[in-house]
Design a protein around this motif. Sequence first.
Motif, short mmCIF file in Angstrom:
data_model
loop_
_atom_site.label_atom_id
_atom_site.label_comp_id
_atom_site.label_asym_id
_atom_site.label_seq_id
_atom_site.Cartn_x
_atom_site.Cartn_y
_atom_site.Cartn_z
N LEU A 1 1.45 -1.49 -0.28
CA LEU A 1 -0.12 -0.08 0.40
C LEU A 1 1.04 1.24 0.04
O LEU A 1 0.17 1.87 -0.30
N GLY A 2 2.31 0.88 0.03
CA GLY A 2 2.76 2.29 0.24
C GLY A 2 4.00 2.78 1.84
O GLY A 2 4.23 3.90 1.66
N GLY B 1 8.08 8.34 7.03
CA GLY B 1 7.62 9.64 6.82
C GLY B 1 6.17 9.15 6.68
O GLY B 1 5.42 10.24 7.31
N ARG B 2 5.42 7.88 6.69
CA ARG B 2 4.07 7.93 6.62
C ARG B 2 3.88 7.41 7.75
O ARG B 2 4.09 7.03 8.86
N PRO C 1 -8.92 5.50 3.62
CA PRO C 1 -9.08 3.36 3.42
C PRO C 1 -8.30 3.15 4.92
O PRO C 1 -7.54 2.49 5.78
N VAL C 2 -9.47 1.76 4.90
CA VAL C 2 -9.54 0.58 5.91
C VAL C 2 -8.53 -0.72 4.96
O VAL C 2 -9.55 -0.77 4.04
N GLU C 3 -7.96 -1.16 5.72
CA GLU C 3 -7.27 -2.59 5.41
C GLU C 3 -7.70 -3.33 6.65
O GLU C 3 -7.29 -3.44 8.56
N PRO C 4 -8.54 -4.31 6.40
CA PRO C 4 -8.92 -4.77 7.32
C PRO C 4 -8.23 -6.31 7.96
O PRO C 4 -7.17 -6.97 7.47
N LEU D 1 -1.51 6.53 6.06
CA LEU D 1 -1.77 6.03 4.93
C LEU D 1 -3.51 4.88 4.42
O LEU D 1 -3.84 4.70 3.68
N CYS D 2 -3.89 4.58 5.82
CA CYS D 2 -4.47 3.30 6.13
C CYS D 2 -5.04 3.60 7.38
O CYS D 2 -4.19 3.88 8.17
N VAL D 3 -5.86 2.60 7.66
CA VAL D 3 -6.54 2.23 8.91
C VAL D 3 -6.74 0.61 9.33
O VAL D 3 -7.95 0.16 8.28
#
Length: 655
Positions: free
Chosen positions: A290-291, A295-296, A371-374, A344-346
């Motif tokens: 996902l990147g 720094g993220r 965006p959610v990452e399950p 970046l995501c949750v």
Amino acid sequence: MPAGGGETVPVVLPPALTTRLRATAARLRVTPFSVLLTVYASLLGRWAGTDDVIVGVPAANRGAPELEGLVGSLVNSLPVRVDLTGSQSFAELTRRTGRRLAADLDRPLVPLDRLVDDLGVVRDPGRPALAQATLVLQEALPESIRLGEATGELRPVPTRTAKYDLTLALEEHADRMEGVLEYASGRFTRESAARFGRHLETLLRAALDAPDADAALAPLDPAGEETPSPRPARPAGAARAEYAAPVHELFRAQAAARPDAVAVRHDGQSVTYAGLDAWSDRIAARLLRLGAAPGRFVSVLLPTGTAQTAAVLAVAKTGAAFAVLDPESPELRLRAVLADAEPLCVLADERCLAGLPGLWDRPAGRLAGVPVEPLPSGEQDTGAHPPVPSAAVTGDDALCLVYTSGSTGTPKGIALPHAALTQFADWQGERFGIGLHSRVAQWAPFTYDAAYTEVFAALCHGATLCVPPDETRRDPVAMAAWLAAERITQIQTVPGFFAVLTEALDRGGAELPDLEHVLLAGEVLPPSLAAAWADRTVRPRLHNLYGPTECVLATHRELAPGRSSRPPCRSAGPSRAGRPSCSTTAAGPARSAWWVRSTCAATSSPVPTTAGPTRAPRPTYPTRGGPAARCTAPGTSAGSCPTANSPSPAAPAAW
């Protein structure tokens, strides 16, 4: 003692010492007051571990002839800044202070309130702004007065109050100077105030004996006790360079050395070091796609349990910084935190998402627009997985992002760097003997910075991290039973909870024979709690720790058995917090008897603003001149201030 309560101890400069003081002042071409101010500020700096001190000095404001006959008090407090930096002799420091004092006295009519407002200093209703220590020197009053036919005798009237943490008030007689040291009894005991007075006379004698000697090296205690110095032990950043290995790599090493050992236990379930390593690698691989990178930020929204530990390790392995969210937080706070961090995501499970209907957009797969990452938390994902490549992180890169309570406005993000947690984990392991046999409780939830000191202290040393269920964490009776059942060897908690836990043990007649270390932080450690454990037959070693979120935990003192009224544990107040656990100095202006100015280079470090993603808005990083650090009193290490997880300003426990 109620807020504002105070007491005094006498201070006497005998005739011989007063004569030498006046002679030295004349030789240096300064006033005796300048010499006293220099010595007083130097002592405050020594006790505080800082080289930047502010002392309040009263000015009469009656220099103009037209004000001589005006009835009323025109006194104004001048905050005089005393710079203790560099290698200076007493003579050099006194001349510099004299010049600064003369310049400030040329501007006595600027009201202190206006100065505070113009500087934007945050006011604390319980403490004076800018300066919490003052120095007063005035001509001695006559012993008797005459009003017409009536005569009277002047006698001091004790008020049992203190406007400042410390006030040194002296009267100048023809042959001597004498007066009192007034102290806030909520911050000092009589014994600690008297010791400060003894140190003052010792330092003054040293200054008069050898004006050309280095002021920072003059001994304070003839008994040979360790002499504090305002100078950092090493240059800023020197300590961080020694802790280049990030905590997730130290964990990997433990997993390789003892794969079958239990790493985490929660609610009767266990996961081994090998299983936790593989589980976190699997999550990290998803995040890398996902990147995720240095720094993220990646937010974690999971219930208490082993999945939380796997998730934060996974984020760390990618080089990104994790920010753990509390599923029970108000939706408004969660929205603000997510908007500020721009993760970046949750990483989230279905149960937590379902409890936030106002934020969870199921069709879009987003939480408050993120965006959610399950990540299911109900079952362990411990299948084999190739190790993810180690991210190129430095000690200054952010490891985690912790948010303050937001009680003063919008929650503020504090980024804690890799080196801070690596160093602290190393110090805990050495100081508390954490190893293969240890079973470390994670009492603090992951949304508080204290949790990471528990987690990494355990996982970097091959110990078992034991996580109590949420309902147990809040219940002292259940917690006492859990500690016994899990054979916990170390727990860190706040004194308030440990007090009720003590009551629960006493009511049940229970003991905790496996418990070796209790770390108390985040609140004032009351003398009564120290006394309750002073003489127990079955007694863990008690440790008083204190420090800000920006510095993880920066001071430590062990309370020895049998010592309740004066545990051998800087600070005033009910038990000394003790000395820094490693080389620390603090960031930002301190709301105390002095301003703190330096670097916080040990248990943590300021995170450069470049450590975060290059976008706005970004979290508020602790930097030089950043958020205010609060020194509680002389004796704590530089940079002591309320933690994000502290329900009240922490002051060390009683002397």
